[in-house]
Each structure stands twice: as structure tokens, then as C-alpha cells.
Scaffold this active site. Structure first.
Site, short mmCIF file in Angstrom:
data_model
loop_
_atom_site.label_atom_id
_atom_site.label_comp_id
_atom_site.label_asym_id
_atom_site.label_seq_id
_atom_site.Cartn_x
_atom_site.Cartn_y
_atom_site.Cartn_z
N LYS A 107 7.63 -1.17 0.75
CA LYS A 107 8.33 0.09 0.97
C LYS A 107 8.60 0.39 2.45
O LYS A 107 9.36 1.30 2.77
CB LYS A 107 7.54 1.23 0.34
CG LYS A 107 7.51 1.11 -1.17
CD LYS A 107 6.79 2.26 -1.82
CE LYS A 107 6.88 2.18 -3.33
NZ LYS A 107 5.88 1.24 -3.89
C1 LIG Z 1 6.04 0.88 -5.15
C2 LIG Z 1 5.43 -0.40 -5.49
C3 LIG Z 1 5.84 -1.13 -6.61
C4 LIG Z 1 6.87 -0.60 -7.58
O1 LIG Z 1 8.15 -0.55 -7.01
P1 LIG Z 1 9.31 0.30 -7.73
O2 LIG Z 1 10.47 0.18 -6.85
O3 LIG Z 1 8.80 1.71 -7.83
O4 LIG Z 1 9.51 -0.31 -9.08
C5 LIG Z 1 5.25 -2.36 -6.84
N1 LIG Z 1 4.30 -2.85 -6.04
C6 LIG Z 1 3.87 -2.17 -4.96
C7 LIG Z 1 2.78 -2.76 -4.13
C8 LIG Z 1 4.41 -0.94 -4.64
O5 LIG Z 1 3.97 -0.28 -3.58
#
Ligand SMILES: *Cc1c(COP(=O)(O)O)cnc(C)c1O
Length: 430
Positions: A107
Site C-alpha cells: 500500500k
Molecule cells: C491491503 C492488503 C491486502 C488486500 O489488498 P486489497 O487491495 O484490499 O484486496 C493484502 N495483503 C496485504 C498485506 C495488505 O496490506
């Protein structure tokens, strides 16, 4: 580029406005009016392009004319200040490591890109924007880090008490400055519901400009399409049938991959790999979409009972179930299976995955059973030491901590406890 609301009861609007508003006035998610595929020459010459050049070509149609090209180039350079390596585990399976950023989860890219866009839009504005964000674990840290010190932007993060890992909690509660953490007595779904309610509350929105930094925000969501191009650049000379297995929660990441495919990136198929929160797995099996309360798992960033981006996926495939099935498969795995996978990856490939990546690995294995010619790339969405206890207990080996994690380990948590929506409202109004 203009954006329309998927509820189709709000006027179309610019990229800038979509970023500042987060959600459309009719509470729909924004979606670009057009998607123009990249020219074939882009993919033929991808070996010659840097990551920043790839990212620039891929995203410019979505942000122009609101961000001038030289500014966009700078935003991208600053956003992509770390690497995105593909690690080959076998002839059939690779992993794309998306955890080399400051908070060690994928993210970081979306948060850093969005923070810089908002900073640019707000450059000579005296009105402050409040970014309100619910986190199941990793969004909070990435948003806190990405937005720290951005002028004219205050960030309020809601996280479920006791349901994020210690390191995740440190990353979102220890920065101070323009970042505030609210520790919610409830689940991630409760946090997300409070945030949604705040956006609907005239008593708040008449007094402050609220926006979201969850993947519903187009500036958080769209830059995630870069990853799929970076992986393609690294793999296309060796493998043709590239399939991505994406550990999914709110389905923003896999949906961004589908946007890359709409730009003509050659991707054979997507797998949405889920933990016990299996609304989409069930939907693809039964055609029945029934959101459920989230259940807690060891891959906590995917503990989502009503994935907010699934509606964008439906839009990409014109709400056609058959087309969706052609492009997307989904599997759901238990915590016991996830732990067994962590061990399996460690013992077979001498690779330490995190619980989310392990779910992605299981999705790859399930797909390969019926599609042995594919090369599956599972996304390693977070660094294993963000989930230190689970990982060390499962593989039985101490992990050394990367500098990004060491830097927050011993800081002091600062958070305000809240229980109800009225607590949140009172906090924001004060
Ligand atoms: C946020 C996150 C996900 C999920 O991603 P989405 O875009 O919400 O489907 C998977 N793995 C990790 C480590 C995350 O932080």
C-alpha cells in the site's frame, strides 16, 4: 480524464475532484470514463523503459490534465523510491515482492502517490482536507507514512483494537504531527462503516472537507496497476502465460491489475486468493453475492466481509458473469492451510513468505492443478516480519528485522480509544 459514479446518480467529474471527494455525492465509487490501451510498441520496448517511465505512460491518461506532465514525473519518481523484484521459486511459480517501501506493505505506492497528488492540489489552498481512513492493518501505516507532513492535510486513522499486529499498530500510532490514530472497540467492518457514515453526515461535511485514502480513492487505487507492469517487464522474456494470484481483501489490488490488462498488458488470468473471508469465492461458485461480517484471520489485511472494489471489477467486465469467470478465479483458504503453506514455501524453496503471500501461493497451486502451462506470480503484499509472531512460530526460525521495522519497534503508541460513531463525530468536530 473524467470520472463517473458507479451509482450513476452524480455528475461526472475531474481527476482532481474525484481525489478530493473520495466518493461521489451519490456515494458511488468513481470510475474513469474511458480506458485507452497503450500502444503495442510500449510492450515491445518495455525492456528499455525504467519503472518510472512505465508508470508515467501507464497512468498519464487517468490524471491529465489536472496534473501537468513534469509534476506527474516528479510525483512518480518520489513514489517509486524502492524496488519491486520478482523472485522465481520454480518454473511454475514466482513471487512479486511489493514490500520494499517504508512501511513494508504494497500500500506504500498508492499512499505515496495519493499524498503527493493531494499535496499538489492543495498547494495554495488555505482550506484543510481531512483524510479519514479505516484500516485492517497495513493501510494505516502506509497512509500515515505517505501523508506525514503534507501541507493542508490532516489524517485520521481508524483501526480495530487488538486486531492488527504489534508492528502494524506502531506504524500507525507513533508518527504524530498531522496524523491521528483512533483505536476502535470493534472490527475492521465497524471502522469502515463509521468512515462511510461520516462521509454521509452533513453535520460534518458542511464543516470540513473529508476524503478517503482507502482504495475507493482513485489516486490510491490506480497506481497499483504499476506492479503488474513491473512484473511483466521482469518475466515476459521467459514466460508467456502469466497469471497473477492476488491476496485480496477489499479487491483494490486485483482490480488495479485488471486495469493494467485493460491497457493491453498481456495477462492470462487473475486469481483472487482469499482467507476465510470468502464472499467473492462463493459468488464465483454460486452467482450469489452475499456480504458477511468479517472474521479474524492471521492474514488480517484481508479480513473484509464486503469488499468495496468488487463493484469496479463488475464494471470492467460489463456486469457479465461469464466474462468475469473467464478472467477471474477465486479460492479461499483457512488459517491452518495458510500456516502449512508458510512451512511448505520455507521448506521447499527456502523462502520466507508472510501470511498474505502464503494465501496467494495457495491460490497459485490451486490454479496450476488445472492449468499446468501457466506461470503463476503471487504477490508478496507485506514483509514477513510485519507478522513476526505467526511467521516465527510457524517456520520455527527467528527473523532479523529490516531497518524500517526496527525504526518503529520501540516508539510509544499514541491513540484515542473510541467505541461509537458519535465518538468519532465528536472527535472530528472538536
Ligand atoms: C491491503 C492488503 C491486502 C488486500 O489488498 P486489497 O487491495 O484490499 O484486496 C493484502 N495483503 C496485504 C498485506 C495488505 O496490506
Amino acid at each position: 480524464m473524467n470520472y463517473y459514479s458507479l451509482n450513476r446518480k452524480a455528475p461526472n467529474t475531474s481527476f482532481k475532484n474525484a481525489v478530493i471527494k473520495g466518493l461521489a455525492p451519490d456515494k458511488g465509487l468513481y470510475f474513469p470514463e474511458q480506458i485507452t490501451p497503450l500502444p503495442q510498441s510500449f510492450f515491445e520496448n518495455i525492456d528499455e523503459l525504467s519503472y518510472s517511465e512505465i508508470a508515467f505512460e501507464a497512468i498519464k491518461q487517468f490524471v491529465s490534465p489536472d496534473i501537468p506532465e513534469p509534476i506527474l514525473k516528479t510525483i512518480i519518481e518520489e513514489t517509486l523510491s524502492f524496488d519491486f523484484p520478482v523472485v522465481k521459486l520454480s518454473e511454475q511459480i514466482s513471487t512479486l515482492e511489493l514490500f520494499h517501501g517504508p512501511t513494508m506493505a504494497f500500500k506504500d505506492v498508492g499512499a505515496r502517490f495519493m499524498a503527493r497528488c493531494l499535496g499538489y492540489f492543495n498547494r495554495d489552498n488555505t482550506n484543510e482536507v481531512t483524510v479519514l481512513v479505516a484500516t485492517s492493518g497495513d493501510t494505516g501505516g502506509a497512509v500515515a507514512n505517505g501523508f506525514l507532513g503534507v501541507k493542508g492535510v490532516n489524517v485520521v486513522i481508524l483501526y480495530p483494537s487488538g486486531k492488527v499486529s504489534d508492528i502494524q499498530e506502531k506504524q500507525l500510532t507513533t508518527l504524530g504531527k498531522n496524523i491521528t490514530a483512533l483505536e476502535v472497540n470493534g472490527t475492521f467492518d465497524d471502522c469502515q462503516a463509521m468512515v462511510k457514515r461520516a462521509f454521509l453526515d452533513d453535520a460534518l461535511t458542511s464543516k470540513m472537507q473529508l476524503t478517503s485514502a482507502n482504495s475507493i480513492n482513485v489516486a490510491r487505487w490506480l497506481p497499483q496497476l504499476f506492479y503488474f507492469m513491473f512484473a511483466y517487464k521482469q518475466l515476459h522474456n521467459t514466460y508467456k502465460n502469466i497469471v497473477f494470484s492476488v491476496p485480496s481483501g477489499n479487491f483494490g489490488n486485483v482490480c488495479a491489475g485488471m486495469m493494467a490488462q485493460q491497457l493491453d498488458l498481456p495477462i492470462q488470468h487473475f486469481i483472487a486468493s482469499n482467507n476465510a473471508n470468502n464472499v467473492v469465492t462463493n459468488y464465483l461458485k454460486t452467482k450469489d453475492y452475499t456480504p458477511k461480517p468479517s472474521v479474524q484471520t492471521i492474514s488480517n489485511a484481508m479480513d473484509v466481509g464486503d469488499p468495496s472494489n468488487f463493484i469496479r471489477i463488475q464494471e470492467i467486465y460489463n456486469n457479465d458473469f461469464k466474462t468475469l469467470q473467464d478472467h477471474l478465479s477465486s479460492y479461499s483458504f483457512t488459517d491452518a492451510e495458510t500456516k502449512a503453506a508458510l512451512k511448505d514455501i520455507y521448506n521447499t524453496y527456502n523462502y520466507v513468505a508472510d501470511p498474505h503471500g502464503a494465501v496467494g501461493y495457495l491460490g497459485s497451486k490451486a490454479h496450476l492443478k488445472h492449468n499446468p502451462d501457466a506461470h503463476c506470480v503471487f504477490l508478496e503484499t507485506a514483509h514477513p516480519t510485519k507478522f513476526l509472531d505467526v511467521v516465527e512460530d510457524t517456520i520455527g526460525e527467528k527473523q532479523s528485522l529490516p531497518p524500517q521495522i526496527q525504526a518503529v519497534m520501540h516508539k510509544t503508541k499514541v491513540a484515542t480509544a473510541i467505541s461509537t460513531y458519535n465518538d468519532l463525530k465528536a472527535f472530528l468536530l472538536k
